[in-house]
Design an enzyme around this catalytic site. Structure first.
Site, PDB file in Angstrom:
ATOM      1  N   ALA A 132       0.847  -1.197   0.000  1.00 59.04           N
ATOM      2  CA  ALA A 132       0.000   0.000   0.000  1.00 59.04           C
ATOM      3  C   ALA A 132       0.878   1.241   0.000  1.00 59.04           C
ATOM      4  CB  ALA A 132      -0.933  -0.009   1.209  1.00 59.04           C
ATOM      5  N   GLN A 251      14.080  -3.776 -10.005  1.00 59.10           N
ATOM      6  CA  GLN A 251      13.499  -5.077 -10.341  1.00 59.10           C
ATOM      7  C   GLN A 251      12.025  -4.931 -10.700  1.00 59.10           C
ATOM      8  OE1 GLN A 251      14.614  -8.867  -8.500  1.00 59.10           O
ATOM      9  NE2 GLN A 251      12.522  -9.069  -7.757  1.00 59.10           N
ATOM     10  N   GLU A 252      11.292  -4.110  -9.942  1.00 57.21           N
ATOM     11  CA  GLU A 252       9.874  -3.929 -10.244  1.00 57.21           C
ATOM     12  C   GLU A 252       9.687  -3.366 -11.655  1.00 57.21           C
ATOM     13  OE1 GLU A 252       5.971  -1.399  -8.686  1.00 57.21           O
ATOM     14  OE2 GLU A 252       7.777  -1.471  -7.455  1.00 57.21           O
ATOM     15  N   LEU A 347      -5.744  -2.831 -37.341  1.00 53.21           N
ATOM     16  CA  LEU A 347      -5.730  -3.841 -38.396  1.00 53.21           C
ATOM     17  C   LEU A 347      -6.854  -4.865 -38.234  1.00 53.21           C
ATOM     18  CD1 LEU A 347      -1.886  -4.453 -38.773  1.00 53.21           C
ATOM     19  CD2 LEU A 347      -3.400  -3.240 -40.364  1.00 53.21           C
TER      20      LEU A 347
END
Length: 387
Positions: A132, A251-252, A347
């Site tokens: 959080a 890393q995140e 497309l």
């Protein structure tokens, strides 16, 4: 053959890694068939039972040391869980958040007591995690958070509100970013470990109605004088939270880039398949030179992105991935993902706007990647400061 057929880094071809990848793929095939994943999208979250199944099968905490109940692997094993999830279209299961964002905080920064108490439960799936950080009105400026954790006897009283929390509805273990010293900015931030069961004053808000990531629950969380024991400050020392957060961000952000390149490759694969089958004006959509030029351009960019991401993965495994490079990967590959998915949807014509077609979900799901993990504007700022 996939449109972009560059293999992952050579170390991923290790026999032990290949065996693990095969086992993970079979788990997803058995436990996350399309019908079950569709139910997750309908419900807006993955049911708690699946986390228990994943823990029992060894998909959680794969790089956590064995002494703490983990499987003793490394980042390659974490990548396998994430990549196999993408290949099997398992929407909503926040394995990357749990395994590669939250558990490393405990492994690298937790006290011995914290590791022994929480890691085995997080590995087994007994505890599902969340972190959080973000608050209403604060966004990416973590130093300006207003959630406080003020001393009260042998612990702290936690007060504040958080929003955009992934796993917010089902998480029972939450790392809460709070100010233990409201008069300080970075030096006043600490990370608190909160078990939600029996936590008086803790309340989950509504499950937020997003434009994408239908199977991933995202929630508001509220803390009203929630008591947190003193021993639940991550690392046992106040004021280290901001630096702990900064240490884990490369890393995140690499994980976000990895997810983006997987999204690019899947978008190209489904689009090439679509345009070679769909007829228009007496020929396939693929036969139009414009289609070929657009897809050739996207393949070239996607190939370059895969090479870059592979290099970042290699650097990370060697402990050499620096913050600016991780920011470049997160920013550039997520921007490219949005471009690729948008042009691939075009497309598809009108079909691209229909949710029955995978490209429509990809279009909605990809938009958030330029925001979470630090907005791409923040990534540019970090890159510029390194110049």
């Amino acid at each position: 053959m996939p449109v972009i057929d560059i293999p992952p880094p050579a170390f991923m071809e290790d026999e032990e890694i290949s065996i693990f990848a095969d086992a993970v793929g079979k788990f997803y095939e058995k436990h996350a068939p399309e019908k079950r994943v569709a139910k997750w999208r309908e419900d807006g979250q993955v049911e708690r039972e699946f986390w228990n199944e994943a823990g029992e099968a060894g998909l959680l905490g794969v790089s956590v040391p064995e002494e703490y109940g983990g499987h003793g692997g490394d980042f390659r094993h974490d990548m396998v869980v994430i990549e196999q999830q993408g290949k099997h279209n398992v929407d909503g299961f926040a394995a990357s958040l749990h395994n590669t964002v939250i558990l490393p905080y405990l492994v690298r920064h937790g006290t011995e007591e914290q590791k022994k108490k929480y890691l085995p439960k997080l590995v087994s799936g007994e505890l599902v995690s969340a972190i959080a950080m973000t608050e209403p009105g604060v966004g990416s400026d973590l130093q300006s958070i207003t959630t406080t954790a003020l001393k009260d006897g042998n612990g702290y009283r936690l007060n504040g509100a958080k929003t955009y929390i992934s796993n917010g509805q089902i998480a029972d273990f939450i790392i809460v970013v709070a100010k233990t010293d409201p008069n300080q900015r970075a030096k006043g931030i600490s990370l608190l470990l909160l078990e939600t069961e029996g936590a008086e004053g803790f309340q989950r808000g509504k499950k937020l109605d997003k434009i994408g990531l239908d199977a991933q629950d995202t929630s508001e969380l509220f803390f009203d004088d929630v008591f947190v024991p003193a021993e639940n400050v991550l690392g046992g020392v106040e004021g280290k939270g901001f630096y702990q957060l900064m240490g884990e961000l490369p890393q995140e952000r690499l994980i976000i880039a990895m997810g983006a390149i997987a999204g690019i490759e899947r978008a190209l694969d489904v689009t090439v398949e679509f345009v070679k089958e769909r007829k228009a004006f007496g020929q396939t959509v693929w036969d139009f030179q414009n289609t070929q030029f657009v897809l050739a351009d996207l393949k070239a960019k996607g190939t370059a992105a895969r090479v870059f991401v592979n290099d970042c993965i290699s650097k990370h495994l060697e402990g050499k991935l620096d913050v600016p490079t991780a920011c470049m990967a997160k920013y550039w590959v997520t921007e490219l993902q949005s471009e690729v998915v948008d042009k691939c949807l075009q497309l598809h014509g009108g079909s691209g706007y229909i949710n029955d077609y995978p490209i429509a979900r990809m279009y909605r799901d990809s938009r958030i990647t330029r925001i979470f993990g630090g907005s791409n504007e923040i990534m540019r700022m970090v890159i510029a400061r390194s110049m």
